[in-house]
Design a protein around this motif. Structure first.
Motif, PDB file in Angstrom:
ATOM      1  N   ARG A 135       1.551   6.954  -6.976  1.00  0.00           N
ATOM      2  CA  ARG A 135       0.634   8.071  -7.206  1.00  0.00           C
ATOM      3  C   ARG A 135       1.330   9.426  -7.067  1.00  0.00           C
ATOM      4  O   ARG A 135       1.016  10.379  -7.783  1.00  0.00           O
ATOM      5  CB  ARG A 135      -0.542   7.971  -6.232  1.00  0.00           C
ATOM      6  CG  ARG A 135      -1.492   6.815  -6.517  1.00  0.00           C
ATOM      7  CD  ARG A 135      -2.749   6.885  -5.688  1.00  0.00           C
ATOM      8  NE  ARG A 135      -2.500   6.578  -4.288  1.00  0.00           N
ATOM      9  CZ  ARG A 135      -2.579   5.363  -3.763  1.00  0.00           C
ATOM     10  NH1 ARG A 135      -2.884   4.320  -4.532  1.00  0.00           N
ATOM     11  NH2 ARG A 135      -2.361   5.171  -2.474  1.00  0.00           N
ATOM     12  N   GLU A 136       2.284   9.485  -6.174  1.00  0.00           N
ATOM     13  CA  GLU A 136       2.959  10.762  -5.908  1.00  0.00           C
ATOM     14  C   GLU A 136       4.072  11.070  -6.907  1.00  0.00           C
ATOM     15  O   GLU A 136       4.354  12.245  -7.184  1.00  0.00           O
ATOM     16  CB  GLU A 136       3.542  10.744  -4.493  1.00  0.00           C
ATOM     17  CG  GLU A 136       2.483  10.727  -3.392  1.00  0.00           C
ATOM     18  CD  GLU A 136       3.076  10.531  -2.016  1.00  0.00           C
ATOM     19  OE1 GLU A 136       4.311  10.289  -1.930  1.00  0.00           O
ATOM     20  OE2 GLU A 136       2.323  10.616  -1.020  1.00  0.00           O
TER      21      GLU A 136
ATOM     22  N   GLU B  55       0.825  -1.208   0.000  1.00  0.00           N
ATOM     23  CA  GLU B  55       0.000   0.000   0.000  1.00  0.00           C
ATOM     24  C   GLU B  55       0.864   1.265   0.000  1.00  0.00           C
ATOM     25  O   GLU B  55       0.554   2.252  -0.676  1.00  0.00           O
ATOM     26  CB  GLU B  55      -0.944  -0.005   1.204  1.00  0.00           C
ATOM     27  CG  GLU B  55      -2.067  -1.014   1.104  1.00  0.00           C
ATOM     28  CD  GLU B  55      -2.915  -0.831  -0.144  1.00  0.00           C
ATOM     29  OE1 GLU B  55      -3.164   0.336  -0.532  1.00  0.00           O
ATOM     30  OE2 GLU B  55      -3.314  -1.847  -0.752  1.00  0.00           O
TER      31      GLU B  55
ATOM     32  N   GLN C 169       1.107   4.307  -2.943  1.00  0.00           N
ATOM     33  CA  GLN C 169       1.054   5.749  -2.684  1.00  0.00           C
ATOM     34  C   GLN C 169       2.238   6.455  -3.335  1.00  0.00           C
ATOM     35  O   GLN C 169       2.105   7.547  -3.897  1.00  0.00           O
ATOM     36  CB  GLN C 169       1.049   6.012  -1.173  1.00  0.00           C
ATOM     37  CG  GLN C 169       0.969   7.482  -0.788  1.00  0.00           C
ATOM     38  CD  GLN C 169      -0.308   8.148  -1.253  1.00  0.00           C
ATOM     39  OE1 GLN C 169      -1.357   7.510  -1.334  1.00  0.00           O
ATOM     40  NE2 GLN C 169      -0.234   9.435  -1.557  1.00  0.00           N
TER      41      GLN C 169
END
Length: 311
Positions: free
Chosen positions: A136-137, A129, A133
């Protein structure tokens, strides 16, 4: 679903970057002929190097690998090692998220390969997870530990090599965690009508739980092999492979894995990590009993372990 043609493409793509590992004849078991597929001799000491290169090379060709941002992986250790090594070889940065209980020997090697290592959570799912993230960043290329087509096809080249080196093989025995190696090997085996024995620790039965439930389900993760076989559920590729050609499902106790690991070291000087010894444990414990004359190839898929614990 991964096909034999996918394996052949992965073999061509990765050949300059990986080792073709030997198939070694060892002592018979129950009057069956046994070979060890010595994938512990692969670069980084683990089979996952094949999938890592296949994923990153395919992405580079497709224009999906940003040379400045690089790749990100989540791993109990081995997938991170493989992807960090591949990224270093290809000249791109790597960030690897690992559970906080990852073996120190693997974390240290990640840093030696130049990866940025982030410790996150108590098991693979939490590291995963955090890696998502990061994607996505930053837009980094995500390299899954076991459940992307290129990752699976790269691992499946092991099965292709076994078939090429031992055309008369009857059975391939493989350890299962998230199911990427199993799915790739099953693609090679399905083409030739070869039996696949899927071996899991009793305490991490991702495939058996899915087969019992009729679909992938979450399970608790624990035991001696959780650092390399510690997925919470079987991946989509592994589940598809199981539905396409049901494997012989075998469970082994932690004690049997440790005994198999000791036997591999004492008898053949094979430095198998616990997850890799699980496949051999199916034979040495009698959990899988081959027929007399059966030709069995056992994949020993990794050697990233503390050598002082080998006995």
């Amino acid at each position: 679903m991964i096909t034999f043609a996918d394996l052949e493409a992965a073999q061509r793509r990765t050949a300059p970057y990986v080792r073709r590992t030997p198939l070694i004849a060892v002592d018979p078991v129950a009057d069956a002929h046994v070979w060890l597929k010595a994938e512990y001799m692969q670069r980084c000491g683990v089979f996952k190097t094949r999938g890592a290169f296949n994923r990153q090379l395919a992405a580079r060709t497709a224009g999906e690998l940003d040379q400045a941002v690089g790749i990100v992986a989540a791993s109990g250790g081995n997938a991170g090692l493989a992807n960090a090594y591949a990224a270093s070889t290809l000249g791109v940065p790597a960030t690897v998220f690992v559970p906080e209980n990852a073996p120190p020997v693997k974390v240290e090697r990640l840093r030696e390969y130049g990866a940025t290592v982030v410790l996150r959570g108590g098991e693979y799912a939490e590291a995963y997870e955090a890696a998502q993230q990061h994607v996505r960043e930053t837009g980094a290329l995500f390299c899954h530990a076991y459940d992307q087509p290129e990752i699976v096809a790269g691992a499946g080249v092991i099965g292709l090599e076994i078939v090429e080196d031992l055309p008369a093989v009857d059975t391939i025995v493989v350890a299962v965690g998230g199911g990427g190696l199993f799915a790739g090997v099953a693609a090679a085996a399905r083409e030739r009508g070869i039996r696949v024995v899927a071996v899991e620790p009793v305490r991490i039965p991702t495939l058996r739980a899915a087969m019992d439930a009729g679909q992938p389900v979450d399970i608790a993760v624990s035991g001696i092999a959780q650092d390399s076989l510690g997925a919470r559920r079987i991946g989509a590729a592994g589940w598809d492979a199981a539905r396409a050609s049901a494997p012989v499902s075998v469970l082994v106790e932690d004690a049997d894995i440790l005994a198999a690991r000791a036997a591999l070291w004492q008898e053949y000087r094979v430095p198998a990590e616990p997850g890799a010894a699980a496949a051999y444990a199916a034979l040495s414990s009698g959990a899988y009993l081959p027929e007399p004359g059966e030709r069995v190839a056992v994949i020993i898929c990794g050697a990233n372990t503390d050598p002082t614990t080998l006995g």
